[in-house]
Design a protein around this motif. Structure first.
Motif, PDB file in Angstrom:
ATOM      1  N   ARG A 158      32.756  98.717 106.426  1.00 31.25           N
ATOM      2  CA  ARG A 158      32.370  99.240 105.072  1.00 31.25           C
ATOM      3  C   ARG A 158      33.628  98.830 104.266  1.00 31.25           C
ATOM      4  O   ARG A 158      34.793  98.827 104.860  1.00 31.25           O
ATOM      5  N   GLU A 202      36.436 100.623 101.952  1.00 28.32           N
ATOM      6  CA  GLU A 202      36.864 101.969 101.296  1.00 28.32           C
ATOM      7  C   GLU A 202      37.795 101.457 100.191  1.00 28.32           C
ATOM      8  O   GLU A 202      38.772 100.843 100.247  1.00 28.32           O
ATOM      9  N   GLN A 229      37.690 106.200  95.644  1.00 24.37           N
ATOM     10  CA  GLN A 229      36.843 106.017  94.634  1.00 24.37           C
ATOM     11  C   GLN A 229      35.460 105.760  95.185  1.00 24.37           C
ATOM     12  O   GLN A 229      34.528 106.131  94.616  1.00 24.37           O
ATOM     13  N   LYS A 230      35.204 104.907  96.076  1.00 27.57           N
ATOM     14  CA  LYS A 230      34.073 104.855  96.693  1.00 27.57           C
ATOM     15  C   LYS A 230      33.985 104.025  98.132  1.00 27.57           C
ATOM     16  O   LYS A 230      35.056 103.528  98.630  1.00 27.57           O
ATOM     17  N   ILE A 231      32.870 104.221  98.753  1.00 30.04           N
ATOM     18  CA  ILE A 231      32.624 103.631 100.089  1.00 30.04           C
ATOM     19  C   ILE A 231      31.243 102.767  99.866  1.00 30.04           C
ATOM     20  O   ILE A 231      30.156 103.122  99.603  1.00 30.04           O
ATOM     21  N   VAL A 232      31.457 101.611 100.202  1.00 28.01           N
ATOM     22  CA  VAL A 232      30.456 100.661 100.046  1.00 28.01           C
ATOM     23  C   VAL A 232      30.269  99.882 101.480  1.00 28.01           C
ATOM     24  O   VAL A 232      31.075  99.406 101.875  1.00 28.01           O
ATOM     25  N   SER A 240      42.860  98.595  89.944  1.00 29.74           N
ATOM     26  CA  SER A 240      41.744  99.675  89.763  1.00 29.74           C
ATOM     27  C   SER A 240      41.206  99.383  88.523  1.00 29.74           C
ATOM     28  O   SER A 240      41.844  98.678  87.440  1.00 29.74           O
ATOM     29  N   TRP A 276      40.364 102.425  97.112  1.00 28.01           N
ATOM     30  CA  TRP A 276      41.321 103.581  96.870  1.00 28.01           C
ATOM     31  C   TRP A 276      42.037 103.226  95.576  1.00 28.01           C
ATOM     32  O   TRP A 276      41.937 102.318  95.330  1.00 28.01           O
TER      33      TRP A 276
END
Length: 325
Positions: free
Chosen positions: A221, A223, A240-243, A207, A225
């Motif tokens: 997508r 995900e 943290q985010k979904i793209v 990360s 983490w």
């Protein structure tokens, strides 16, 4: 029949490594067939029937290491080669004769999952294996993705599977993650984030805060983490985010009801980049910025199941110079 590995350079000259450097038949005497377990810091780790081969393709130097007796009857063996802790002064791959450690890990003590994993460390400085290291925690899977080094800890997840396969077996998946701490010489089984046990394609990453992270590719997508450990020792996964994948790769949106052939093929620890196979193309995606680059095109039947990023460098030879006095 000899094993064939395909090396695909991604850098431009003069930084491009010639594919001829990766000819196992020319560099390793008696080489016939082996599994490629991973690459790190200028070395490649191969597994023959009863021994490991630690190989530096730049110099041709290689070492054979016998599997320790405690592991010779086990069915599932995974490993990672690392520069020795006593040699931290050298940069990645800059000293080709530097000592190394080899970490051997089996996710189960037998032929099936559901038993505690076991690990062992070999030192090229002493030429011997250490004592086997185990844990009381059981592991739900037997087949693993290649181990990823985050900080000074190695992580293994369940082997990603092809979601479009006619023989998809969700029993091969699990939400366990095997963790081996190189400093403490300890082995543990930790739980992954929600949804990992239903994920067919996932990848351990580092990360932005240098903690262990996990990229899960689900329904087109990403995900992303991250696992945080509190001062009291408790660990929590944070999303943290979904793209959307098509946005990252610059592709048109997936048609409703259709399924794209998508797989995460590997991870570059030094550059924090994932390798994806999508629509007969291989892409490199930087995990933090989600910037992508198309590397090459290939058919579904010809691409490798895993991509093992290899990087190395060395000082060029300087020709002798004569001075006039």
């Amino acid at each position: 029949m000899a094993t064939t590995y395909v090396f695909t350079p991604v850098l431009d000259p003069p930084d491009r490594i010639p594919p001829e450097r990766f000819n196992t038949l020319h560099q390793i005497r008696g080489f016939r067939k082996a599994d490629l377990l991973g690459c790190r810091q200028g070395r490649i780790l191969l597994l023959e029937m009863d021994w490991f081969i630690v190989w530096d393709p730049i110099t041709g130097e290689h070492h054979n290491v016998d599997i320790p007796p405690a592991f010779d009857k086990l069915s599932y063996l995974y490993g990672a080669v690392l520069r020795a802790a006593t040699d931290q002064s050298h940069m990645h791959g800059s000293c080709h004769s530097s000592p190394f450690n080899l970490v051997l890990m089996s996710p189960c003590q037998g032929y099936e999952d559901g038993t505690p994993p076991m690990a062992c460390v070999y030192s090229s400085e002493t030429g011997v294996w250490g004592n086997p290291i185990s844990t009381t925690n059981r592991c739900e899977f037997a087949r693993c993705n290649p181990g990823i080094l985050v900080g000074n800890v190695l992580y293994w997840t369940s082997k990603s599977v092809n979601a479009k396969s006619k023989y998809l077996n969700l029993d091969l998946l699990g939400d366990d993650i095997i963790e081996f701490d190189l400093d403490r010489q300890s082995l543990a089984v930790i739980k992954g984030p929600p949804g990992l046990n239903h994920s067919t394609t996932h990848q351990i990453i580092q990360s932005g805060d240098c903690d262990v992270g996990l990229a899960i590719l689900s329904h087109g997508r990403f995900e992303m983490w991250e696992r945080k450990v509190s001062c009291h020792g408790g660990a929590t996964w944070f999303l943290q985010k979904i793209v959307e994948m098509h946005t990252v790769l610059g592709l048109p949106p997936q048609a409703e009801g259709s399924v794209r052939a998508v797989e995460i093929l590997g991870y570059d620890e030094e550059n924090g980049a994932m390798f994806l196979f999508v629509d007969n193309n291989v892409y490199m995606v930087e995990a933090m910025s989600m910037q992508s680059m198309k590397l090459y095109q290939c058919s579904h039947h010809s691409y490798a199941n895993d991509i093992h990023p290899f990087t190395s460098f060395y000082a060029p030879e300087i020709p002798n110079q004569m001075s006039n006095e």
